[in-house]
Scaffold this active site. Structure first.
Site, PDB file in Angstrom:
ATOM      1  N   LYS A  46     -11.789 -10.744  17.897  1.00 31.52           N
ATOM      2  CA  LYS A  46     -12.778 -11.839  17.940  1.00 31.52           C
ATOM      3  C   LYS A  46     -11.987 -13.101  18.241  1.00 31.52           C
ATOM      4  CE  LYS A  46     -16.604 -13.633  15.150  1.00 31.52           C
ATOM      5  NZ  LYS A  46     -17.617 -13.687  16.199  1.00 31.52           N
TER       6      LYS A  46
HETATM    7  N1  PPE Z   1     -20.934  -9.954  19.410  1.00 28.32           N
HETATM    8  C1  PPE Z   1     -20.419 -11.195  19.565  1.00 28.32           C
HETATM    9  C2  PPE Z   1     -19.970 -11.632  20.903  1.00 28.32           C
HETATM   10  C3  PPE Z   1     -20.334 -12.040  18.455  1.00 28.32           C
HETATM   11  O1  PPE Z   1     -19.832 -13.261  18.614  1.00 28.32           O
HETATM   12  C4  PPE Z   1     -20.795 -11.595  17.209  1.00 28.32           C
HETATM   13  C5  PPE Z   1     -20.726 -12.494  16.003  1.00 28.32           C
HETATM   14  C6  PPE Z   1     -21.324 -10.286  17.097  1.00 28.32           C
HETATM   15  C7  PPE Z   1     -21.362  -9.496  18.222  1.00 28.32           C
HETATM   16  C8  PPE Z   1     -21.800  -9.722  15.797  1.00 28.32           C
HETATM   17  O2  PPE Z   1     -20.742  -9.465  14.897  1.00 28.32           O
HETATM   18  P1  PPE Z   1     -20.939  -9.529  13.323  1.00 28.32           P
HETATM   19  O3  PPE Z   1     -21.090 -10.949  12.958  1.00 28.32           O
HETATM   20  O4  PPE Z   1     -19.710  -8.912  12.763  1.00 28.32           O
HETATM   21  O5  PPE Z   1     -22.139  -8.734  13.012  1.00 28.32           O
HETATM   22  N2  PPE Z   1     -20.787 -13.871  16.292  1.00 28.32           N
HETATM   23  C9  PPE Z   1     -20.332 -14.834  15.319  1.00 28.32           C
HETATM   24  C10 PPE Z   1     -20.182 -16.227  15.895  1.00 28.32           C
HETATM   25  C11 PPE Z   1     -21.417 -16.929  16.324  1.00 28.32           C
HETATM   26  C12 PPE Z   1     -21.161 -18.386  16.697  1.00 28.32           C
HETATM   27  O6  PPE Z   1     -21.900 -18.904  17.547  1.00 28.32           O
HETATM   28  O7  PPE Z   1     -20.266 -19.018  16.140  1.00 28.32           O
HETATM   29  C13 PPE Z   1     -21.182 -14.796  14.057  1.00 28.32           C
HETATM   30  O8  PPE Z   1     -22.313 -14.305  14.076  1.00 28.32           O
HETATM   31  O9  PPE Z   1     -20.684 -15.235  13.025  1.00 28.32           O
END
Ligand code: PPE
Length: 304
Positions: free
Chosen positions: A158
């Protein structure tokens, strides 16, 4: 504006919010290699609890490992600091953002010897795609921007820099009057949202994108466990945008977005144009779990 709190944890100490500063030549600011997490803390009947803290810290360290960033703290240190950050700020419900970045030192793309810095911030952050979105569903646009290729960016990490791609997609979608962007992978299959994973439900079968071009979302994992425990039929399988158009239900998952139903994609109504029965059931179990109301999932919570 982000809602200011009292303290931010920086490299082992709490500093006042306004003093949480870095040098303008901080390497990550210029070149985008930083790794981070987004974690939520919710109110429960037994006090506040952080949702799946261990899994988030594990993913932070995995991201750092992939990109050869040597975090100068242990996983236990970071877990403790995250709990303390919520505590010292007196937050009951919040979003937590641990961030590992390459600090001030050399410039150029080989920052040998630069410090690896860590910060942890927490603030109150309501629903990412709006309260109305969670309740009634959002409108999504397939992006003209393609999700990063697996061999150009490694999606298990990430990484800050990846979010340039997300910002392009999101700006385009908002500019065209939609709420969020949905990106395809380099082969044209559905990948994920700008900051969310995606699920479809068609003829009673739930499908979600396999772990190739997408982030291994912790909300995605929670939803998959809930669906399996509910004896729902679930597949991790590639699907195309036309399959999505003719699905009965579509929803996004993410820490920020939680579980957000999608009622329209590329001006095509999904199902009945409102959150479907499967989405609503999963939403209900998910929100009950994060709020400490489901014994079966109490191991997902770390109490403050
Ligand atoms: N895909 C992406 C590209 C992504 O950024 C997130 C989280 C997810 C999937 C889902 O992952 P999870 O949170 O583990 O279920 N995105 C993070 C950042 C958002 C932002 O704009 O800042 C979040 O949801 O915390």
């Amino acid at each position: 504006m982000v809602e200011k709190t009292e303290k931010i944890w920086m490299d082992g100490n709490f500093v006042d919010w306004d003093d949480a500063r870095v040098h303008v030549l901080t390497h990550t600011l210029h070149y985008g290699l930083g790794v981070f997490e987004g974690i939520r803390c919710y109110k429960t009947p037994k006090g506040s609890a952080i949702f799946r803290l261990k899994e988030h810290v594990r993913r932070l360290f995995d991201s750092a490992h992939i990109f050869q960033l040597d975090i100068p703290f242990s996983m236990d240190d970071i877990e403790r600091a995250i709990v303390d950050c919520v505590k010292v700020n007196g937050l009951q419900e919040c979003y937590i953002r641990p961030f590992v970045y390459i600090g001030y030192g050399a410039m150029g793309v080989y920052p040998k010897g630069n410090p690896i810095n860590v910060s942890i911030s927490a603030w109150a952050w309501g629903s990412y795609l709006g309260e109305d979105g969670i309740k009634n569903g959002i409108r999504v646009k397939t992006s003209s921007f393609i999700r990063n290729h697996v061999n150009s960016n490694m999606s298990r990490g990430k990484v800050s820099g990846y979010y340039v791609n997300s910002q392009l997609a999101k700006r385009e979608a908002i500019g065209l009057g939609f709420d969020e962007a949905l990106l395809l992978d380099t082969e044209g299959y559905i990948s994920e949202g700008a900051g969310e994973n995606v699920f479809i439900v068609r003829n009673g079968v739930i499908k979600t994108t396999p772990l190739t071009s997408i982030l291994d979302g912790i909300t995605r994992d929670s939803v998959m466990k809930i669906a399996l425990d509910e004896k729902m039929s679930l597949k991790e399988e590639r699907f195309t945008r036309d399959e999505l158009y003719i699905s009965n239900e579509v929803f996004f998952t993410g820490t920020a977005a939680e579980i957000t139903p999608i009622r329209e994609v590329d001006s095509r109504t999904i199902g009945a144009g409102k959150p479907g029965i499967v989405t609503k059931r999963i939403q209900e179990i998910f929100f009950d779990s994060v709020h400490g109301l489901v014994d079966k999932y109490s191991h997902w919570l770390t109490y403050i």
